[in-house]
Design a protein around this motif. Sequence first.
Motif, PDB file in Angstrom:
ATOM      1  N   ARG A 531       0.833  -1.206   0.000  1.00  0.00           N
ATOM      2  CA  ARG A 531       0.000   0.000   0.000  1.00  0.00           C
ATOM      3  C   ARG A 531       0.866   1.253   0.000  1.00  0.00           C
ATOM      4  O   ARG A 531       0.587   2.214  -0.730  1.00  0.00           O
ATOM      5  N   ARG A 535       0.956   3.818  -3.172  1.00  0.00           N
ATOM      6  CA  ARG A 535       0.490   5.185  -2.908  1.00  0.00           C
ATOM      7  C   ARG A 535       1.516   6.182  -3.424  1.00  0.00           C
ATOM      8  O   ARG A 535       1.176   7.157  -4.098  1.00  0.00           O
ATOM      9  N   TYR A 559      -2.188  -2.380 -10.969  1.00  0.00           N
ATOM     10  CA  TYR A 559      -2.797  -2.115  -9.667  1.00  0.00           C
ATOM     11  C   TYR A 559      -4.270  -1.725  -9.825  1.00  0.00           C
ATOM     12  O   TYR A 559      -5.155  -2.237  -9.124  1.00  0.00           O
ATOM     13  N   ARG A 736      -4.912  -6.042   0.492  1.00  0.00           N
ATOM     14  CA  ARG A 736      -3.915  -5.653  -0.509  1.00  0.00           C
ATOM     15  C   ARG A 736      -4.530  -4.767  -1.591  1.00  0.00           C
ATOM     16  O   ARG A 736      -3.903  -4.529  -2.627  1.00  0.00           O
ATOM     17  N   ASP A 737      -5.768  -4.312  -1.400  1.00  0.00           N
ATOM     18  CA  ASP A 737      -6.504  -3.517  -2.390  1.00  0.00           C
ATOM     19  C   ASP A 737      -6.822  -4.317  -3.638  1.00  0.00           C
ATOM     20  O   ASP A 737      -7.015  -3.756  -4.726  1.00  0.00           O
TER      21      ASP A 737
END
Length: 999
Positions: A531, A535, A559, A736-737
């Motif tokens: 993350r 980001r 992603y 983990r998105d």
Amino acid sequence: MSVALRERREELELVAAEAERARAGAGRLVLLRGATGTGRTALLEAVAEQAEAAGMRVLRARCSPDHTSVPFGAVFQLLAHGPGFDSAAGEEPDPPGTPPHRGRPARLWRLLRSYADDVPLLVAVDDVHLADESSRRWLVEAVRRIDRLPVLMVVTERSQYDIDPPADGLVHALSPALVRTRTLAPLSAGSAAELVRSALGRPVPAELVDDCVRAGAGSPLLLRALLDDLGGTAAGDAPAALPDNCAALYPGSYAAAVSWWLDSAGPTTTEVARALAALDDDEKADEKADEKDGDSAIGGGGHGDADAELLARTAGADPARVPGWLTAMTGLGLLRPGPGGRPRYAHPLLRDAVLSSWSGALRQAAHHRAAEAMLRRGDRAEAVAGQLLRSAPVGEAWATGVLLDAADLAVRDDRSDDALAFLRRALDEPMPDARRSVVLTELGSLEYATVRSTAGIPRLAEAMRLPGLPRDRVRAAVALGTALARQGEARVAIDVLRGLENEHLTGHPDLVRTVQTASALLSDHDPGTRREVYRWLRETAERSPQLVGTAGQALLVRYESTAGLTSAASAMRRIRALLAQPADPLAEGFLLGTAAAVAQWADQLDEADRLVRRGLAGQRTSLLHPMHLALLNVRVDIAAARGAYAELLDDPVVLSPVVGRLDPANAQAHALIALVETGRTEEATALADGFDLRNPYDSWELNRFLYARGVLRAATGDPAGALGDFLECGRHQSARDVVSPVVTPWRTASAECHLALGRPRQALALAEEELRLATVWNTPRVLGRALRVLGTATGGRRGLDLTDRAVRVLREGAGGVSAGTPDVMPEAAPEATADGDGSAAPGGEPVETELIPALIAQGRGLTAVGDRARAREALREAAERAERLGAVRMRAAAEAALREGGARRAATARTGSGSLTASERRIAELAAQSRTNMEIAELLHLARRTVETHLTSAYRKLGIRRRAELGAALTDAGSRSGPTGPGTGPDRDRDRHRRGTQA
């Protein structure tokens, strides 16, 4: 008969005849010549016994090198035990000026004649070549005089081709009429084998007999010594085969016999024999080299003279004599032609015995000389390096270069063990720190990947500590980071990369981007770090896209694809644009691997396959790189998406554990599902139970395996256990998105478990959320699956409508049509269709694994509303497709649904033309027209691997083995099945679709 007297009957008969002639008063010389170990002494003893038995007096002398300085020493041995021998008179030197007829030779001759006056004589002299010069002259003169005396002289003489030319033989100045010469031949293989079986005293394996014959090399001396070591006639158990080294033999008679044979040959011949053994001490490596390109340690650039020259240089011998020695030793049986005709010791045990008395330092020096000689004559780097592996450090630049060149060739040929040996040996040679860092990086990568991680990581850490070029330091850091991340140390790996970026890469923006891309990729092994990294990557890309480069931007597309933030069409449009831009060589691997993953998720499987092959071709497999394993993973993902279960399970990478890891990898997850789908649930259970998931590394591969284990548990009647695995997978993925169903569709799988457990409300909520996310990505696979499960959870007419839509979406995807579904989410359609790139790969296979369960769900729904005719049609089609795919579990589900609906499942064709899929038939017809696989791939816009897979399947179904049989097989099948038309092949699928839509 003893070993030494085998095949010596003719010699004994010759001597007996000459003895009879001598007794009649006509003496002569019989010369028995032979190589060392051929039994000359034993034969002479037999001759003496034979003469004594015939009434002759035997005078014996045995010459040795210790007595060559004593004049007439051999003659004294002959005459010393006679009745008239006066030791003092015989040994007293002659006064100066004594005439020949009155000196010592004359006195000795008269003494011999006096002996012959009493009884016929046999004068037996063993090893006359070792006699003192005075004795040799006396014996030659005696031969000239015994033709009228009852004296038979029988002498033995060594006649072997040595490197140092021997002195003239005894008879070189004698008339042939005075001499009968016999040369003792080596034992024949048949006699040697008979002796082995007789000596061991019981039935023995044929392999052992053959080994003994070869190790004996036709020499009675060596064979007798070997049989003594094996126990002779004792009742001990003989081994099944002869060992390759003398240390395994006791009490060591064989090694001692070989040592004596070498001593007899002289120091120069001994050096050549040992050099040959040293150059040939890696038999398997030489055979491998022969298979490759005909080169080897001996004769790297050819054979014959080249072999002899190398051997001569290695031993420091006369190159003009070595070819003759090789020929002579081959004739005797000590050498045999090896691969390519090179001379080689007849048995490894013989070679080991030749080497056993040679010191390690001398052996290393010989290998050093051999390496220099081979380098000068232009041998392959691997052949020269093979000699350097056995030598002490050379301390010169040429040795380092040769070893590194050989390692590079070994890596290209996928011979990791050889590459490791060359690289380790190269570190023993002097080299600059920068170059040593490069070697350590490659060596550490190979040791991690092929030996054990604990060996590789320290090498990589040492490489990082040494100075080097920035690009080489990046390679070392990426390799070390990859190794650490695979060990569950993702944060440490990223710290290594960041440290390099901050301290050593100022002024190298391209390398900084590569390090940042590697950091982002390695962060996949740790959710928290992932993350943070992404980001930063998103924020940097928004401000200055050039700072993250094409590979970094591709990672952002990846992603967003998994985070449910983009559609497949948009993702592929962006990926293709990035691929069209120039890429730095260090960053290109990251770009290709990332693009391949996105293309696979977008059902562009052929494009993904091409990207994988291109990426792997650009990877140096000897260097640890996160994208190498990533590309292998995408290749496995492609096979799984196609439902190529047999192909997937045949891949050795799939079922092999990843070196340095105890947790399961992506390949094992796919293998687990493939085993379930092909009905091999017991094997699947064994595979799943082989991993302890109580404290695993938190990685995306763990999530894949949790999902796969859930599939297994659901298939084996444990919906509660399966639900636990699916929900755990979802929890980890969400952290983990990763929310899109493109990777692990855990929501639909969980929904099916809830339905099995009687919880429709929970199932419905999960299925609706999955459909929302699937519509964002907008490919047939994810949409069709989400619609199918939502339809099953909804039930009734509304549920049947959803499953009908699922089948329609998947059919359109299989036909290469755009995957837009305006009746589900109209606003998604324009983007999905605008580029014309679609969402499915050509040929229809990508969605087959989802179309089959959709047809089953549709059939069950139709049965529930009473439309049994359409239900049977859908279920039979599902069963047929499942059978063609080899999907045993789905075929069983379709057949069960047919039985529940009261229908009898029609038998599907498993072989023959009727079993071919549309793609298989199309490819087989083109192949029958003599088109190559590459031409077919280009014509149909498929990967060559896909063409090969379809052809293999077609061969199996048609019961043929050759391409030439395709035309007849297809023609014969066509005549049996009749013409195609509505209701057959692809037209049948489209016709069924139309009827389903009208209904």
